[in-house]
Enzyme design. Structure first.
Site, PDB file in Angstrom:
ATOM      1  N   HIS A   1      -8.014  -4.994  -0.738  1.00  0.00           N
ATOM      2  CA  HIS A   1      -6.744  -4.321  -0.453  1.00  0.00           C
ATOM      3  C   HIS A   1      -6.000  -4.969   0.722  1.00  0.00           C
ATOM      4  O   HIS A   1      -6.575  -5.128   1.789  1.00  0.00           O
ATOM      5  CB  HIS A   1      -7.061  -2.851  -0.141  1.00  0.00           C
ATOM      6  CG  HIS A   1      -5.862  -1.968  -0.070  1.00  0.00           C
ATOM      7  ND1 HIS A   1      -5.000  -1.796  -1.118  1.00  0.00           N
ATOM      8  CD2 HIS A   1      -5.384  -1.208   0.938  1.00  0.00           C
ATOM      9  CE1 HIS A   1      -4.037  -0.959  -0.775  1.00  0.00           C
ATOM     10  NE2 HIS A   1      -4.244  -0.596   0.474  1.00  0.00           N
TER      11      HIS A   1
ATOM     12  N   SER B   1       0.835  -1.199   0.000  1.00  0.00           N
ATOM     13  CA  SER B   1       0.000   0.000   0.000  1.00  0.00           C
ATOM     14  C   SER B   1       0.879   1.263   0.000  1.00  0.00           C
ATOM     15  O   SER B   1       1.702   1.428  -0.896  1.00  0.00           O
ATOM     16  CB  SER B   1      -0.968  -0.049   1.186  1.00  0.00           C
ATOM     17  OG  SER B   1      -1.988   0.910   1.034  1.00  0.00           O
TER      18      SER B   1
ATOM     19  N   ASP C   1      -9.855  -4.664  -4.971  1.00  0.00           N
ATOM     20  CA  ASP C   1      -9.245  -3.435  -4.444  1.00  0.00           C
ATOM     21  C   ASP C   1      -9.408  -2.322  -5.470  1.00  0.00           C
ATOM     22  O   ASP C   1      -9.014  -2.474  -6.627  1.00  0.00           O
ATOM     23  CB  ASP C   1      -7.761  -3.723  -4.189  1.00  0.00           C
ATOM     24  CG  ASP C   1      -7.005  -2.527  -3.629  1.00  0.00           C
ATOM     25  OD1 ASP C   1      -7.631  -1.465  -3.391  1.00  0.00           O
ATOM     26  OD2 ASP C   1      -5.787  -2.664  -3.429  1.00  0.00           O
TER      27      ASP C   1
END
Ligand SMILES: *[C@@H]1O[C@H](CO)[C@@H](O)[C@H](O)[C@H]1NC(C)=O
Ligand SMILES: *[C@@H]1O[C@H](CO)[C@@H](O)[C@H](O)[C@H]1NC(C)=O
Length: 364
Positions: A328, A198, A296
């Protein structure tokens, strides 16, 4: 108990999938006393900044001490790099006596790891990342350095990027001449990898860009970067990305929040897809792995990253790894699921296959 915590966390992350979808009423139930709960900014589901300046984080603040993991035998310890700024790292070392399954003979590849959390939460000391790093280190047979970079909004970007860079230089210096013994004795700098999920994937990319532009001391090079569900944005939608103007405005506000307006939404630090091919070709590593999760909303950007890098005629190898039906960073929370295990294998193979490639290149 652990399972219910995980699923609660997953639920939050699922909701975060849109990385701040617009919320009609940002103010959560009044929590603060003196600030009257007046909300300046809500970065859902991570934190709220009150008008009083107080920051309340909803997740990512738990920590666990460094330890020797009873399951994998991986040892960890914390080292403060800069007492003034508070920059610290958690180092991980596999159990060498127990490393026959992976190639631990001689020196070990080095993974510099940047955690996720939207640039605003989580740490190198959180149970989530301790668990992930213990698993990665034991499976890949690597030394890992998990970087506890400063977080927004108290320290907006580029503070996190600066810390990430300082930590990388610290790793290089200690691998060459110490004093940190795990690094000076065991690190093989010819197999240096940057890995992040991320926001941490965004950081890993930006460190490789900086390494390509400015060079690393002593001619060090980065073999590969693994960007796991990386956090990138941009003004114009990429294929299969949402066009909903409200969502896009909200994401832009989120980005402005984490960098305090320093970088626009199309700055290459957050929108590498906007870079010209010449810029891409300066990406300072030999190999790239990008993972994306099908559900995601950031996955479109991960795919676009791979697309743009491929079409730039950058000289390295790039690989896209997709997991259908997951959200995600699902692999951090659903650690026991088969898809997470397969994704971990892909990351391990990315790091370890490099050994083979390096060897055959050296033979040639
Ligand atoms: C060696 O690794 C295996 C699997 O990773 C683990 O089950 C075992 O406990 C480890 N042994 C030691 C001594 O760390
Ligand atoms: C993004 O947000 C910044 C700061 O609020 C603003 O100046 C800029 O115009 C916005 N850009 C877009 C594309 O919405």
């Amino acid at each position: 108990m652990a399972a219910s915590i995980s699923s609660a966390l997953l639920l939050l992350l699922n909701m975060a999938g849109a990385l701040l979808s617009p919320r009609a009423s940002p103010a959560p139930a009044s929590t603060g006393a003196d600030d009257g709960g007046d909300v300046e900014f809500l970065f859902f589901p991570f934190l709220v900044l009150y008008k009083s300046g107080r920051v309340e984080r909803f997740m990512g603040t738990d920590t666990v001490p460094a330890s020797t993991d009873p399951v994998t035998g991986v040892a960890s310890k914390d080292v403060v790099i800069d007492a003034g700024g508070g920059l610290a790292v958690r180092l991980y070392m596999p159990n060498l006596a127990n490393c026959t399954a992976v190639r631990c003979a001689g020196k070990l590849p080095v993974v510099v790891f940047y955690h996720g959390g939207g640039f605003v939460t989580e740490s190198a000391f959180s149970p989530t990342y301790q668990r992930y790093l213990n698993a990665l280190v034991s499976k890949a047979g690597v030394l890992a350095v998990s970087v506890d970079y400063r977080l927004a909004p108290e320290h907006p970007l580029p503070a996190g990027y600066d810390d990430a860079w300082v930590a990388l230089l610290w790793v290089l210096k200690n691998a060459r001449s110490g004093p940190e013994p795990w690094l000076s004795r065991h690190a093989d700098l010819t197999r240096l990898f940057l890995v992040g999920d991320s926001a941490g994937g965004n950081i890993a990319h930006n460190m490789a860009m900086r390494a390509g532009r400015d060079g690393l001391p002593g001619g060090a090079t980065i073999r590969g970067i693994a960007l796991l569900d990386p956090f990138f944005l941009g003004k114009r939608p990429v294929p299969s990305e949402t066009r909903d103007p409200e969502v896009r405005r909200a994401r832009n506000r989120t980005w402005s929040f984490v960098c305090a307006g320093r970088y626009g939404i199309d700055d290459p630090v957050i929108n590498p897809v906007a870079m010209a091919s010449e810029e891409w070709r300066r990406l300072g590593c030999a190999r790239v792995l990008v993972t994306v999760a099908g559900l995601d909303t950031l996955s479109a950007r991960g795919r676009a990253y791979v697309e743009a890098l491929r079409s730039s005629r950058w000289g390295g190898e790039v690989e896209l790894y997709e997991t259908a039906g997951e959200n995600h960073v699902y692999f951090l929370v659903k650690t026991d699921c088969e898809k997470a295990a397969k994704e971990m294998e892909a990351v391990v193979a990315f790091i370890n296959s490099d050994q083979v490639i390096t060897a055959s290149r050296m033979d040639a």
